[in-house]
Structure formats: structure tokens, C-alpha cells
Design a protein around this motif. Structure first.
Motif, mmCIF file in Angstrom:
data_model
loop_
_atom_site.group_PDB
_atom_site.id
_atom_site.type_symbol
_atom_site.label_atom_id
_atom_site.label_comp_id
_atom_site.label_asym_id
_atom_site.label_seq_id
_atom_site.Cartn_x
_atom_site.Cartn_y
_atom_site.Cartn_z
ATOM 1 N N GLN A 13 0.834 -1.199 0.000
ATOM 2 C CA GLN A 13 0.000 0.000 0.000
ATOM 3 C C GLN A 13 0.867 1.246 0.000
ATOM 4 O O GLN A 13 2.021 1.227 0.459
ATOM 5 N N ALA A 14 0.320 2.312 -0.504
ATOM 6 C CA ALA A 14 1.023 3.590 -0.493
ATOM 7 C C ALA A 14 1.442 3.936 0.935
ATOM 8 O O ALA A 14 0.679 3.743 1.888
ATOM 9 N N ARG A 38 14.243 1.203 -13.184
ATOM 10 C CA ARG A 38 12.854 0.735 -13.181
ATOM 11 C C ARG A 38 12.163 1.110 -14.481
ATOM 12 O O ARG A 38 12.544 2.083 -15.141
ATOM 13 N N GLN A 39 11.157 0.327 -14.785
ATOM 14 C CA GLN A 39 10.378 0.563 -15.998
ATOM 15 C C GLN A 39 8.907 0.491 -15.655
ATOM 16 O O GLN A 39 8.399 -0.573 -15.254
ATOM 17 N N ARG A 40 8.249 1.615 -15.794
ATOM 18 C CA ARG A 40 6.807 1.673 -15.562
ATOM 19 C C ARG A 40 6.084 1.218 -16.813
ATOM 20 O O ARG A 40 6.630 1.270 -17.922
ATOM 21 N N PRO A 41 4.852 0.793 -16.695
ATOM 22 C CA PRO A 41 4.094 0.344 -17.872
ATOM 23 C C PRO A 41 4.039 1.414 -18.958
ATOM 24 O O PRO A 41 3.690 2.564 -18.692
ATOM 25 N N GLY A 42 4.429 1.039 -20.149
ATOM 26 C CA GLY A 42 4.378 1.954 -21.276
ATOM 27 C C GLY A 42 5.464 3.004 -21.300
ATOM 28 O O GLY A 42 5.442 3.903 -22.156
ATOM 29 N N PRO A 88 2.140 5.310 -5.465
ATOM 30 C CA PRO A 88 1.656 4.565 -6.637
ATOM 31 C C PRO A 88 2.540 4.754 -7.863
ATOM 32 O O PRO A 88 2.690 3.816 -8.669
ATOM 33 N N GLU A 89 3.150 5.921 -7.999
ATOM 34 C CA GLU A 89 4.013 6.161 -9.159
ATOM 35 C C GLU A 89 5.344 5.416 -9.084
ATOM 36 O O GLU A 89 6.121 5.435 -10.037
ATOM 37 N N VAL A 122 2.418 -0.588 -6.083
ATOM 38 C CA VAL A 122 2.012 0.216 -4.938
ATOM 39 C C VAL A 122 0.567 0.650 -5.163
ATOM 40 O O VAL A 122 0.268 1.352 -6.128
ATOM 41 N N SER A 123 -0.294 0.217 -4.278
ATOM 42 C CA SER A 123 -1.710 0.551 -4.410
ATOM 43 C C SER A 123 -2.019 1.830 -3.644
ATOM 44 O O SER A 123 -1.420 2.124 -2.614
#
Length: 124
Positions: A13-14, A38-42, A88-89, A122-123
Motif C-alpha cells: 500500500q502507499a 525501473r520501468q513503468r508500464p508503457g 503509486p508512481e 504500490v496501491s
């Protein structure tokens, strides 16, 4: 052959914390600079943190300064990324990488060896 294996990712969780580990095979680990990316989606893979081979120098992306800490244990051939106050980011696949020149650069081209990645979610 140098192999890197990450672990420690998961769902949090955040505001929570996680510690990532990366075990490196090979006798020359202590001479490598080590980095986390790190690689975030897209998105493209980007620099997160790095540490020099004798741990006298660390470097962080602005987005994680004060929240993440990179460290290494040369006796265990392991580099860590302690992550606090997760947002979350910060959700991404996290990769560790080894720089045979020992510097621990922000530049991905400096790294010859990469792990397979570990997912951090991270929610909110």
C-alpha cells in the motif's frame, strides 16, 4: 558468466516499504558498480539509484531521494534497494545491473549485466 537475480518485489500500500535484493554470481562482484533501474508500464526504463564498487559513492534519481537507499554487502554478493514511503508512481518492474568499471553510473550503457526484474506494485 555473470548472473543477477532480483527478489523482494510485491504488492504494498502507499506509504509502505519494501526491500529489494539482487544477488550477483561471480567472484568479481566487489569490483562492480551496481545500479537499480525501473520501468513503468508503457515507459522507458530509467535510473533509480547506484552505488560504486567500494560503496563510497551513491547516486539517486530526484524522484526517490530521501525515500530509497541503496547499499551493498560484498560478502554476500548482494545489492539492496530499501524503499520507504512508497507511492503509486513507484509501481514498476525494478532491475538491478552491474557496471564492470565500478563506478555505478546513471547511464544504462555503462552496465553490461542485467537481472530479469522484479515487479513492485504500490496501491493507492
Amino acid at each position: 558468466q555473470v548472473q543477477l537475480v532480483e527478489s523482494g518485489g510485491g504488492l504494498v500500500q502507499a506509504g509502505g516499504s519494501l526491500r529489494l535484493s539482487c544477488v550477483v554470481s561471480g567472484r568479481t562482484f566487489k569490483t562492480y558498480g551496481m545500479g537499480w533501474f525501473r520501468q513503468r508500464p508503457g515507459k522507458e526504463r530509467v535510473f533509480v539509484a547506484a552505488i560504486s564498487w567500494i560503496a563510497d559513492s551513491t547516486n539517486y534519481a530526484d524522484s526517490v531521494k530521501g525515500r530509497f537507499t541503496i547499499s551493498r554487502d560484498n560478502n554476500k554478493n548482494t545489492v539492496y534497494l530499501q524503499m520507504y514511503s512508497l507511492k503509486p508512481e513507484d509501481t514498476a518492474v525494478y532491475y538491478c545491473a552491474a557496471d564492470p568499471y565500478g563506478v555505478g553510473s546513471e547511464q544504462q550503457l555503462s552496465y553490461d549485466y542485467w537481472g530479469q526484474g522484479t515487479q513492485v506494485t504500490v496501491s493507492s
